[in-house]
Design a protein around this motif. Sequence first.
Motif, PDB file in Angstrom:
ATOM      1  N   SER A 227       0.830  -1.204   0.000  1.00 16.19           N
ATOM      2  CA  SER A 227       0.000   0.000   0.000  1.00 16.19           C
ATOM      3  C   SER A 227       0.865   1.254   0.000  1.00 16.19           C
ATOM      4  O   SER A 227       0.623   2.196  -0.768  1.00 16.19           O
ATOM      5  CB  SER A 227      -0.926  -0.021   1.221  1.00 16.19           C
TER       6      SER A 227
ATOM      7  N   LEU B 251      -6.271   7.387  -1.289  1.00 21.04           N
ATOM      8  CA  LEU B 251      -5.685   8.654  -1.729  1.00 21.04           C
ATOM      9  C   LEU B 251      -6.724   9.753  -1.575  1.00 21.04           C
ATOM     10  O   LEU B 251      -7.933   9.480  -1.547  1.00 21.04           O
ATOM     11  CB  LEU B 251      -5.239   8.559  -3.196  1.00 21.04           C
TER      12      LEU B 251
ATOM     13  N   ARG C  67       1.035   3.916  -3.124  1.00 24.83           N
ATOM     14  CA  ARG C  67       0.736   5.326  -2.859  1.00 24.83           C
ATOM     15  C   ARG C  67       1.909   6.211  -3.278  1.00 24.83           C
ATOM     16  O   ARG C  67       1.719   7.296  -3.851  1.00 24.83           O
ATOM     17  CB  ARG C  67       0.421   5.531  -1.378  1.00 24.83           C
TER      18      ARG C  67
ATOM     19  N   THR D 156       1.618   9.274  -6.071  1.00 26.52           N
ATOM     20  CA  THR D 156       1.713  10.645  -5.568  1.00 26.52           C
ATOM     21  C   THR D 156       3.052  11.303  -5.875  1.00 26.52           C
ATOM     22  O   THR D 156       3.186  12.516  -5.697  1.00 26.52           O
ATOM     23  CB  THR D 156       1.484  10.687  -4.044  1.00 26.52           C
TER      24      THR D 156
ATOM     25  N   CYS E 219      -4.518   1.162  -2.076  1.00 22.95           N
ATOM     26  CA  CYS E 219      -4.243   2.204  -1.086  1.00 22.95           C
ATOM     27  C   CYS E 219      -5.317   3.274  -1.189  1.00 22.95           C
ATOM     28  O   CYS E 219      -6.036   3.354  -2.193  1.00 22.95           O
ATOM     29  CB  CYS E 219      -2.858   2.827  -1.309  1.00 22.95           C
TER      30      CYS E 219
END
Length: 400
Positions: free
Chosen positions: A151, A216, A155, A159, A214
């Motif tokens: 996860s 967000l 992420r 990002t 994950c």
Amino acid sequence: MTADYKGDYQELVDEISELLGAPATLENRHFELIAFGAYDSEDELDPSALDPVRTRSILTRRSTAAVRAWFEGFGITRATGPVRIPPSPEAGVYRGRICLPVRHRGVVLGYVWLLDGDPGPTDAQLAAALQVAGRIGALLADEAEAGAGLSRELRAVLTAERGWQRDMAVADLRTALGPRADGPHTLVCVAPWPSADPDDTPAPRTVPHAAALCTLPWGATGLSLAVLVRLRTPDLPTPALTAAGRLLKEAETGRGRPLRTGPAAGVGEPRIGLAELGAVWQEATAAARAALAEPRFAPVAEWARIGPYRLLTALPPQAAHDRVVGALLTPAHRELARTAEVYLDCAGQAGRTASELGVHRQTLYYRLSRVEQLTGLDLDDGEDRLLLHMALKRARLQVR
């Protein structure tokens, strides 16, 4: 490299079933099915002996809220040994149960269930089964730790800024996934997602074809769920659609706080490997926004099938507030905005528009003249019509 947890769980459940001489069922702490032993005795093969709770758990892979409340009322979340639970027809539990808590380092991570009978398993048998349940607990803890790592890595990929940071994040995720990282993948976006609590996020094992997931940010205060999905071939998105459908059910059945709107899901275009996951995530979120704005795309929208919304979702947020539609989008003129949008959707054909709206043509013409007055646009001009159409559509794409 990812482990084959599913096969390990099944082996351990089969071991417990053999020890107890009865089929066992393994669920996680959320009462979601992980593995179950097969019916193998003459009594269990009798349809009249089948327990509806166990059957539903196997078929739907989770228990109802009433069943969960009944079981938890006997302290199974704190138990350190076997718990016998009587039947409760009111809760839909028609046969008694024995629950073996699955613990690891003092924390209950799941439950092994078997139907209670006469004479039922001996204390020695239950003690032996509890030892196996401890091994299951260690496996669940190991899987949770591995899932948390995946996860974090997913992420980081979604990002990170373009450049060396994203390249490093992709390399870490590729290492964690092992050889399967180089196959075809896509991303699913489910939004809004109801909870930021990691305990309320499903394990990848419970989501068909999921490799990692994950949460967000979604809008100013909301959340979305990102799911990396393995595909068999890059031109067959069926696994992603299956995963999206499963997750929408999870969101709708109330994980975490209640949702005010949605949820919907978007699916990005498949890619080989992981290098373009950033672009795939943009596609998946755009498709989810289209599904939230346009009922005809809901509940699952594919990037390849949202047409002009591929361009509209790429416009910056300030484009949603074009001055030409400012007055039209006030509550007082909601019906005029709908009339203009339907008229433009119908390619400016008055007859089709009036039929769609259920109004007389003269009423339609009056409304369209009011739209022109409010916007300063000429609906006989192609560019003015294009601007109005885009502005109206874009205004409804705001993340909710």
